[in-house]
Design a protein around this motif. Structure first.
Motif, PDB file in Angstrom:
ATOM      1  N   ASP A  68       1.047  -1.280  -0.309  1.00  0.00           N
ATOM      2  CA  ASP A  68      -0.231  -0.065  -0.141  1.00  0.00           C
ATOM      3  C   ASP A  68       1.034   1.090  -0.123  1.00  0.00           C
ATOM      4  OD1 ASP A  68      -2.569  -1.253   0.005  1.00  0.00           O
ATOM      5  OD2 ASP A  68      -2.732  -0.973   1.992  1.00  0.00           O
ATOM      6  N   GLY A  69       2.532   1.181   0.532  1.00  0.00           N
ATOM      7  CA  GLY A  69       2.852   1.990   0.474  1.00  0.00           C
ATOM      8  C   GLY A  69       3.565   2.622  -0.878  1.00  0.00           C
ATOM      9  N   LEU A  70       3.282   2.145  -1.507  1.00  0.00           N
ATOM     10  CA  LEU A  70       4.374   2.273  -2.908  1.00  0.00           C
ATOM     11  C   LEU A  70       2.633   3.011  -3.730  1.00  0.00           C
ATOM     12  CD1 LEU A  70       4.613  -1.656  -4.232  1.00  0.00           C
ATOM     13  CD2 LEU A  70       6.981   0.403  -3.309  1.00  0.00           C
ATOM     14  N   ALA A  71       3.985   4.084  -4.660  1.00  0.00           N
ATOM     15  CA  ALA A  71       2.833   4.604  -4.836  1.00  0.00           C
ATOM     16  C   ALA A  71       2.227   4.322  -5.950  1.00  0.00           C
ATOM     17  CB  ALA A  71       4.104   5.966  -5.983  1.00  0.00           C
ATOM     18  N   ASP A  72       2.660   3.440  -7.138  1.00  0.00           N
ATOM     19  CA  ASP A  72       1.371   2.031  -7.732  1.00  0.00           C
ATOM     20  C   ASP A  72       1.875   1.019  -8.173  1.00  0.00           C
ATOM     21  OD1 ASP A  72      -0.255   2.357  -9.656  1.00  0.00           O
ATOM     22  OD2 ASP A  72       0.532   2.382 -11.392  1.00  0.00           O
ATOM     23  N   LEU A  73       1.918   0.079  -8.101  1.00  0.00           N
ATOM     24  CA  LEU A  73       1.405  -1.298  -8.204  1.00  0.00           C
ATOM     25  C   LEU A  73       1.000  -1.910  -9.046  1.00  0.00           C
ATOM     26  CD1 LEU A  73       3.532  -3.462  -7.247  1.00  0.00           C
ATOM     27  CD2 LEU A  73       2.175  -3.903  -5.500  1.00  0.00           C
ATOM     28  N   SER A  74       0.950  -3.174 -10.301  1.00  0.00           N
ATOM     29  CA  SER A  74       0.311  -3.530 -10.699  1.00  0.00           C
ATOM     30  C   SER A  74       0.884  -4.561 -11.126  1.00  0.00           C
ATOM     31  CB  SER A  74      -0.961  -2.516 -12.118  1.00  0.00           C
ATOM     32  OG  SER A  74       0.056  -1.912 -12.980  1.00  0.00           O
ATOM     33  N   ALA A  75      -0.315  -5.584 -11.915  1.00  0.00           N
ATOM     34  CA  ALA A  75       0.031  -6.443 -13.017  1.00  0.00           C
ATOM     35  C   ALA A  75       0.079  -6.765 -14.202  1.00  0.00           C
ATOM     36  CB  ALA A  75       0.253  -7.866 -11.658  1.00  0.00           C
ATOM     37  N   LEU A  76       0.586  -7.296 -14.650  1.00  0.00           N
ATOM     38  CA  LEU A  76      -0.297  -7.667 -16.348  1.00  0.00           C
ATOM     39  C   LEU A  76       0.331  -9.125 -16.262  1.00  0.00           C
ATOM     40  CD1 LEU A  76       1.471  -4.744 -18.560  1.00  0.00           C
ATOM     41  CD2 LEU A  76      -1.236  -5.109 -18.355  1.00  0.00           C
ATOM     42  N   VAL A  77      -1.248  -9.522 -16.320  1.00  0.00           N
ATOM     43  CA  VAL A  77      -0.830 -11.675 -16.419  1.00  0.00           C
ATOM     44  C   VAL A  77      -1.278 -11.850 -17.715  1.00  0.00           C
ATOM     45  CG1 VAL A  77      -1.486 -13.612 -15.198  1.00  0.00           C
ATOM     46  CG2 VAL A  77      -0.660 -11.589 -14.060  1.00  0.00           C
ATOM     47  N   TYR A  78      -0.216 -13.326 -18.618  1.00  0.00           N
ATOM     48  CA  TYR A  78      -0.823 -13.466 -19.909  1.00  0.00           C
ATOM     49  C   TYR A  78      -1.438 -14.317 -19.726  1.00  0.00           C
ATOM     50  CZ  TYR A  78       0.173 -14.544 -24.302  1.00  0.00           C
ATOM     51  OH  TYR A  78      -0.572 -14.848 -25.891  1.00  0.00           O
TER      52      TYR A  78
END
Length: 109
Positions: A68-78
């Motif tokens: 939660d402390g990261l400015a942004d985090l996401s994943a792209l999953v094939y």
């Protein structure tokens, strides 16, 4: 099995701080490896903060706070069925990290 969730190519996109210069990505062969990578990031941060500790432990709430402390985090999953990457948010990552760590704690990989 190629279509199994854990064997899907995963790209983690993250930004450590509000500065756009901290944007980066991490590339993994599976969702499980990606979760290991995120946990590894947190563990390295803990070691930087506590260099004198030989053994570092944390619970899932600590990992969630890091995420939660990261400015942004996401994943792209094939997704093999559509031959494209599907985006997932930090809540999805937290859920996958929890299940991944639970599986490891129970002796599975």
């Amino acid at each position: 099995m190629a279509n199994h969730n854990s064997s899907r190519h995963t790209i983690i996109l993250l930004q450590n701080s509000p500065s756009r210069a901290t944007r980066t990505f991490m590339d993994y062969d599976s969702i499980g490896q990606a979760m290991d990578g995120i946990c590894g990031l947190y563990e390295r941060k803990l070691k930087e903060i506590n260099p004198s500790l030989r053994n570092i432990s944390y619970d899932i709430a600590d990992l969630y706070n890091f995420i939660d402390g990261l400015a942004d985090l996401s994943a792209l999953v094939y997704d093999h069925s559509i031959s494209a990457y599907l985006p997932y948010d930090r809540q999805w990552i937290k859920q996958k990290a929890f299940h991944h760590l639970k599986r490891i704690a129970n002796g599975g990989r």
